[in-house]
Write a protein that holds these residues in place. Structure first.
Motif, PDB file in Angstrom:
ATOM      1  N   TYR A 104      44.002  33.863  52.589  1.00  0.00           N
ATOM      2  CA  TYR A 104      42.870  34.782  52.577  1.00  0.00           C
ATOM      3  C   TYR A 104      42.370  34.949  54.003  1.00  0.00           C
ATOM      4  O   TYR A 104      42.548  34.097  54.856  1.00  0.00           O
ATOM      5  N   ASN A 105      41.761  36.081  54.276  1.00  0.00           N
ATOM      6  CA  ASN A 105      41.340  36.383  55.637  1.00  0.00           C
ATOM      7  C   ASN A 105      40.050  35.686  56.048  1.00  0.00           C
ATOM      8  O   ASN A 105      39.839  35.385  57.215  1.00  0.00           O
ATOM      9  N   THR A 106      39.151  35.490  55.100  1.00  0.00           N
ATOM     10  CA  THR A 106      37.865  34.873  55.415  1.00  0.00           C
ATOM     11  C   THR A 106      37.528  33.826  54.366  1.00  0.00           C
ATOM     12  O   THR A 106      38.238  33.667  53.370  1.00  0.00           O
ATOM     13  N   VAL A 107      36.406  33.129  54.600  1.00  0.00           N
ATOM     14  CA  VAL A 107      35.976  32.112  53.630  1.00  0.00           C
ATOM     15  C   VAL A 107      35.612  32.741  52.292  1.00  0.00           C
ATOM     16  O   VAL A 107      35.603  32.057  51.271  1.00  0.00           O
ATOM     17  N   PHE A 108      35.320  34.046  52.290  1.00  0.00           N
ATOM     18  CA  PHE A 108      34.978  34.681  51.029  1.00  0.00           C
ATOM     19  C   PHE A 108      36.203  34.742  50.116  1.00  0.00           C
ATOM     20  O   PHE A 108      36.081  34.674  48.902  1.00  0.00           O
ATOM     21  N   GLY A 109      37.374  34.849  50.730  1.00  0.00           N
ATOM     22  CA  GLY A 109      38.586  34.811  49.934  1.00  0.00           C
ATOM     23  C   GLY A 109      38.863  33.425  49.399  1.00  0.00           C
ATOM     24  O   GLY A 109      39.554  33.256  48.400  1.00  0.00           O
ATOM     25  N   SER A 110      38.317  32.419  50.058  1.00  0.00           N
ATOM     26  CA  SER A 110      38.530  31.036  49.622  1.00  0.00           C
ATOM     27  C   SER A 110      37.392  30.538  48.757  1.00  0.00           C
ATOM     28  O   SER A 110      37.317  29.349  48.464  1.00  0.00           O
ATOM     29  N   ARG A 111      36.490  31.457  48.394  1.00  0.00           N
ATOM     30  CA  ARG A 111      35.360  31.060  47.554  1.00  0.00           C
ATOM     31  C   ARG A 111      35.886  30.335  46.317  1.00  0.00           C
ATOM     32  O   ARG A 111      36.656  30.874  45.535  1.00  0.00           O
ATOM     33  N   TYR A 112      35.450  29.115  46.137  1.00  0.00           N
ATOM     34  CA  TYR A 112      35.959  28.328  45.021  1.00  0.00           C
ATOM     35  C   TYR A 112      35.209  28.720  43.756  1.00  0.00           C
ATOM     36  O   TYR A 112      33.986  28.648  43.698  1.00  0.00           O
ATOM     37  N   ASP A 113      35.960  29.134  42.744  1.00  0.00           N
ATOM     38  CA  ASP A 113      35.324  29.565  41.503  1.00  0.00           C
ATOM     39  C   ASP A 113      36.328  29.447  40.368  1.00  0.00           C
ATOM     40  O   ASP A 113      37.191  30.299  40.186  1.00  0.00           O
ATOM     41  N   SER A 114      36.221  28.376  39.613  1.00  0.00           N
ATOM     42  CA  SER A 114      37.137  28.184  38.487  1.00  0.00           C
ATOM     43  C   SER A 114      36.574  28.780  37.205  1.00  0.00           C
ATOM     44  O   SER A 114      37.251  28.794  36.182  1.00  0.00           O
ATOM     45  N   ALA A 115      35.334  29.282  37.254  1.00  0.00           N
ATOM     46  CA  ALA A 115      34.719  29.859  36.063  1.00  0.00           C
ATOM     47  C   ALA A 115      33.853  31.050  36.464  1.00  0.00           C
ATOM     48  O   ALA A 115      32.628  30.964  36.485  1.00  0.00           O
ATOM     49  N   PRO A 116      34.473  32.179  36.825  1.00  0.00           N
ATOM     50  CA  PRO A 116      33.703  33.305  37.375  1.00  0.00           C
ATOM     51  C   PRO A 116      32.648  33.871  36.436  1.00  0.00           C
ATOM     52  O   PRO A 116      31.588  34.293  36.884  1.00  0.00           O
ATOM     53  N   TYR A 117      32.923  33.879  35.129  1.00  0.00           N
ATOM     54  CA  TYR A 117      31.913  34.408  34.210  1.00  0.00           C
ATOM     55  C   TYR A 117      30.714  33.464  34.116  1.00  0.00           C
ATOM     56  O   TYR A 117      29.573  33.899  33.948  1.00  0.00           O
ATOM     57  N   VAL A 118      30.967  32.182  34.244  1.00  0.00           N
ATOM     58  CA  VAL A 118      29.877  31.206  34.296  1.00  0.00           C
ATOM     59  C   VAL A 118      29.058  31.419  35.563  1.00  0.00           C
ATOM     60  O   VAL A 118      27.826  31.415  35.542  1.00  0.00           O
ATOM     61  N   THR A 119      29.756  31.607  36.668  1.00  0.00           N
ATOM     62  CA  THR A 119      29.075  31.801  37.951  1.00  0.00           C
ATOM     63  C   THR A 119      28.167  33.020  37.905  1.00  0.00           C
ATOM     64  O   THR A 119      27.031  32.980  38.382  1.00  0.00           O
ATOM     65  N   GLU A 120      28.654  34.090  37.331  1.00  0.00           N
ATOM     66  CA  GLU A 120      27.847  35.316  37.242  1.00  0.00           C
ATOM     67  C   GLU A 120      26.634  35.093  36.358  1.00  0.00           C
ATOM     68  O   GLU A 120      25.534  35.582  36.649  1.00  0.00           O
ATOM     69  N   HIS A 121      26.809  34.353  35.281  1.00  0.00           N
ATOM     70  CA  HIS A 121      25.680  34.028  34.399  1.00  0.00           C
ATOM     71  C   HIS A 121      24.619  33.234  35.162  1.00  0.00           C
ATOM     72  O   HIS A 121      23.419  33.534  35.070  1.00  0.00           O
ATOM     73  N   ILE A 122      25.055  32.253  35.928  1.00  0.00           N
ATOM     74  CA  ILE A 122      24.112  31.422  36.670  1.00  0.00           C
ATOM     75  C   ILE A 122      23.458  32.209  37.798  1.00  0.00           C
ATOM     76  O   ILE A 122      22.266  32.038  38.086  1.00  0.00           O
ATOM     77  N   ARG A 123      24.211  33.083  38.433  1.00  0.00           N
ATOM     78  CA  ARG A 123      23.633  33.922  39.485  1.00  0.00           C
ATOM     79  C   ARG A 123      22.462  34.748  38.920  1.00  0.00           C
ATOM     80  O   ARG A 123      21.381  34.813  39.498  1.00  0.00           O
ATOM     81  N   GLU A 124      22.683  35.370  37.776  1.00  0.00           N
ATOM     82  CA  GLU A 124      21.631  36.177  37.173  1.00  0.00           C
ATOM     83  C   GLU A 124      20.469  35.306  36.707  1.00  0.00           C
ATOM     84  O   GLU A 124      19.303  35.711  36.798  1.00  0.00           O
TER      85      GLU A 124
END
Length: 809
Positions: free
Chosen positions: A361-381
């Protein structure tokens, strides 16, 4: 001063010119005081044995008391004067003469006056503004220091403290100074600011040197920023090469030194300095460039990271490998000369750069660790909802403790996607337009799935996946908790449990499976519910009716219960809040066939009652949230994470009703297609398929797990084709997940337990009642402890086979 000789012991007063004779001659060298007898002027002389006199500085008048002369001469006589030896402090040699000594007195005085005025003017023009800017910087500092708390990644942890994912817009490091290895700190100080612990924020010698370089080159070619100044630059967010910026930077640096300890300044710098590719700080830099934590870095890796701070773009080993290598070589040489590292490291420079691997990946954003993206979005909201006025990215640094199982999320998204791909490849699912005016063009619509599993005894969500295709900007909708769809026959266990709990039906009750027709007062047919495939079997037991998902029986149960009783139980299971019930409950018999729209979370929660003694625990995923100062800002007991508007715990059916239902639902689960996947554990559950094959469900439970699976398209104008049913698309996915959970030990097998036990009783198979004296066809069935059918009283022995044949040819 001129040196005069006292000839014949005669002293000439330098003030009035009067001559006097010394009363005695000094025999030892030293400092002597002579008082003129005429004008009483006192003079101090340093005299030696050769009687040479050297005048020193004139004393102040108040320092000496005039002495009286007691002897004198007439005419040409020379009066006697006393000479006294005194002790004076050693004086430093007077400086060389300046040009002022050569000016006439009146010019000298004017020069001094105007010089002082000029000094005052310069102080007013320069000094006062400097002091003012410094004071402003000190007042501004608390606000600037808030920047150090911002942009720290919010981390999401599973129930065992393992990292699940991160939330950030700008990823800064969050290590304490003691977390960084000493060798890394030593290298950074040597490269960036070797006198960091000695200066007060500004290295004036380096500053003068840099000014000289810039003047001689007629351009801004060299800086002299200390680590404190670099931190100041980070805080004021100004990287322009200008004198104005340097001046403000210097003032903020001085203010920082007055407010923070050296260690705190260094810690902030190590966490905030930009190292390229979106990485801020050495913790994030180590993770990005080498996929290591700082404490695991080798010396060469530490040197490379230290080389990036001055110009991360220019010295990036991925963008400009040769320049990066040259920069590292210079630093290695410097460190070797200062005996911080061995010179032998220089020998490994080539091999080190050959082995550097660029991340995919080009930046750290590409290396963002996220094994549960739908969980992450729920927690973000959810974080945003705690305080809508707070920018969670600016604040950052939250620690979110969850109930999730990280290891499950490592494979769950892949398993779901592979299952959906297989359904499409084998053409079990075909996209079919079933309604007019769809919301979504056919080509843009992908097959989706929702999976959520929770622990019945606690309500803790163990895993959650909200989609089928990979999570991306256009596919972030969490269907597991936000989507509400008709459930089809998956609602029947709720209906049956309500009938059994209220005593309207029993597990042995027999009802007629035949076509039903509902007419209005004018005799017009308004509803004619039928079975799947329009298959009817005549009289059938409740147990068989549930296993075979007979719609006609479900409608008859609802009709016998009546709408008020149905409303009572549906409210307990789903709509505890009166406003929610008013919005979502439908007061007609179609609810017995799944016309109500519910979420997978609500269904999994409802089924948990069957394996949790008739109780439902409020679902939750977030246990606790701590802010950057480690203060608890949320705990599950104080909130309603999923906005279900339900109490912490509620009883929906009696414990013995739950036991009856587990017995009935084993049959329906075994008929569902779950076991075809190779799953061998316990399971109770029910499939559901809605009209036109729009929605496919399987909801199942066991003592340690209640899980809902939904498969379909987001746009309900599209169905999946007549092969896509709950048993063919949803139940197999449930079985695959449960099989792996069991294999990996996440949901170990346990027995169903109930605080109030149901009882097994012998029954007459013909009537469904308890065995009477004339009953010959005897079976056994499970009942609530205090609600059982009556004893069979029918007369047995007549043939009804011909009647059935005529009724259902």
């Amino acid at each position: 001063m001129t040196i005069k000789t006292v000839e014949g012991g005669i002293f000439t007063c330098p003030n009035c010119g009067q001559k006097s004779k010394l009363s005695r001659q000094p025999t030892k060298p030293g400092n002597y005081k002579i008082t003129c007898y005429k004008c009483h002027h006192q003079t101090i002389y340093r005299m030696g044995t050769n009687s040479k006199e050297i005048p020193l500085e004139e004393p102040k008048p108040s320092e000496f008391i005039p002495e009286k002369n007691t002897q004198g001469h007439q005419g040409e006589h020379v009066p006697f004067v006393e000479i006294k030896k005194i002790a004076l402090p050693e004086k430093k040699a007077k400086p060389d003469s300046t040009f002022l000594d050569y000016l006439p007195p009146f010019l000298r005085n004017r020069f001094l006056i105007y010089g002082n005025l000029l000094g005052i003017l310069i102080f007013i023009l320069i000094g006062i503004p400097i002091i003012g800017v410094y004071q402003e910087s000190k007042e501004e500092l608390p606000e600037l220091l808030e920047e150090l708390k911002k942009n720290k990644p919010t981390i999401i942890l599973d129930q065992n403290g393992n990292l699940i994912s991160e939330i950030f817009q700008k990823k800064t490091s969050s290590y304490r100074l003691s977390d960084y290895p000493n060798k890394l700190i030593e290298i950074v100080l040597a490269v960036e600011d070797k006198d960091f612990y000695e200066h007060s924020g500004i290295d004036f010698f380096a500053l003068v040197r840099a000014m000289y370089k810039n003047i001689t080159n007629l351009s801004y070619t060299q800086g002299a920023s200390t680590i404190t100044q670099q931190l100041a630059r980070i805080l004021i967010k100004d990287r322009r090469k200008s004198l104005k910026r340097k001046f403000r930077e210097a003032m903020v640096a001085l203010a920082l030194e007055s407010r923070l300890s050296k260690d705190k300044i260094l810690e902030a710098y190590l966490n905030q300095v930009y190292l390229g590719h979106g990485a801020f700080g050495f913790q994030v830099g180590a993770n990005y460039y080498f996929e290591k934590d700082p404490q695991d870095l080798g010396v060469m890796e530490m040197v490379l990271l230290a080389s990036l701070a001055s110009n991360p773009n220019k010295y990036s080993p991925f963008k400009n490998a040769q320049e990066s290598k040259q920069r590292v070589q210079v630093i290695l040489d410097l460190l070797a000369k200062r005996k911080i590292i061995s010179p032998s490291y220089l020998d490994h420079l080539d091999s080190f750069f050959k082995n550097i691997k660029q991340p995919p990946y080009n930046t750290v954003f590409g290396s963002r660790y996220d094994s549960a993206p739908y969980v992450t979005e729920h927690i973000r909201e959810f974080l945003k909802s705690i305080d809508p006025n707070v920018n969670i990215y600016d604040v950052g640094g939250y620690i979110v403790e969850t109930t999730l199982l990280k290891d499950v999320h490592n494979w769950l998204p892949t398993l779901v996607k592979e299952h959906l791909d297989q359904l499409k490849k084998t053409q079990i699912v075909k996209k079919v337009k079933v309604k007019q005016n769809p919301k979504t063009p056919t080509e843009e619509l992908e097959l989706q799935a929702a999976v959520i599993g929770l622990e019945p005894k606690t309500g803790a969500v163990l895993f959650m996946h909200g989609g089928g295709e990979e999570f991306h900007a256009g596919n972030q909708f969490n269907r597991a908790i936000k989507m509400r769809r008709q459930t089809g026959s998956a609602i029947k266990p709720i209906l049956y449990s309500a009938g059994i709990d209220s005593g309207i039906i029993f597990s042995s009750t027999r009802m007629m499976d035949a076509p039903l027709v509902f007419k209005n007062s004018k005799g017009k047919v308004i509803w004619s519910p039928d079975n799947f495939g329009q298959v009817y079997e005549g009289e059938i037991s409740i147990r068989d009716a549930l296993a075979k998902s007979k719609n006609t029986i479900a409608v008859q149960i609802g009709e016998q219960m009546g709408i008020p009783l149905l409303e009572k139980y549906f409210s307990k299971f789903f709509f505890v809040d009166p406003k929610e019930k008013q919005k979502r409950f439908r007061a007609d018999l179609s609810i017995t066939l799944g016309s109500l729209e519910l979420s997978p979370l609500e269904m999994a929660s409802a089924y948990s009652s069957f394996v949790n003694d008739g109780n439902i625990k409020k679902p939750y995923l977030i246990k606790k949230i701590l802010d950057v100062k480690q203060r608890i800002i949320y705990e599950r007991k104080t909130g309603d994470e999923f906005n279900l508007k339900v109490p912490e715990e509620r009883r929906v059916i009696d414990p013995d009703t739950a036991e009856v239902m587990t017995s009935l639902m084993k049959g329906s689960a075994n008929a569902s297609g779950v076991k075809a996947t190779g799953y061998t554990g316990e399971v109770i559950g029910k499939t559901g398929t809605t009209n036109d094959y729009i929605d496919a469900w399987f909801v199942g439970a066991k003592p340690r797990l209640s899980m809902a699976v939904w498969v379909g398209y987001d746009d309900s104008a599209y169905g999946m084709g007549n092969k896509a049913m709950g048993a063919t698309v949803a139940a197999p996915l449930w079985g695959k997940i449960a099989k792996r959970l069991l294999k990996e030990g996440f949901t170990p097998e346990e027995k169903f337990e109930f605080s109030k036990r149901a009882t097994w009783q012998p029954i007459c198979r013909e009537s469904g009642h308890l065995v009477g004296p004339e009953c010959a066809n005897i079976g056994s069935e499970i009942f609530k402890k205090d609600k059982k059918p009556p004893i069979c009283k029918i007369t047995h022995g007549y043939q009804e086979r011909e009647f059935i044949k005529d009724l259902f040819p």
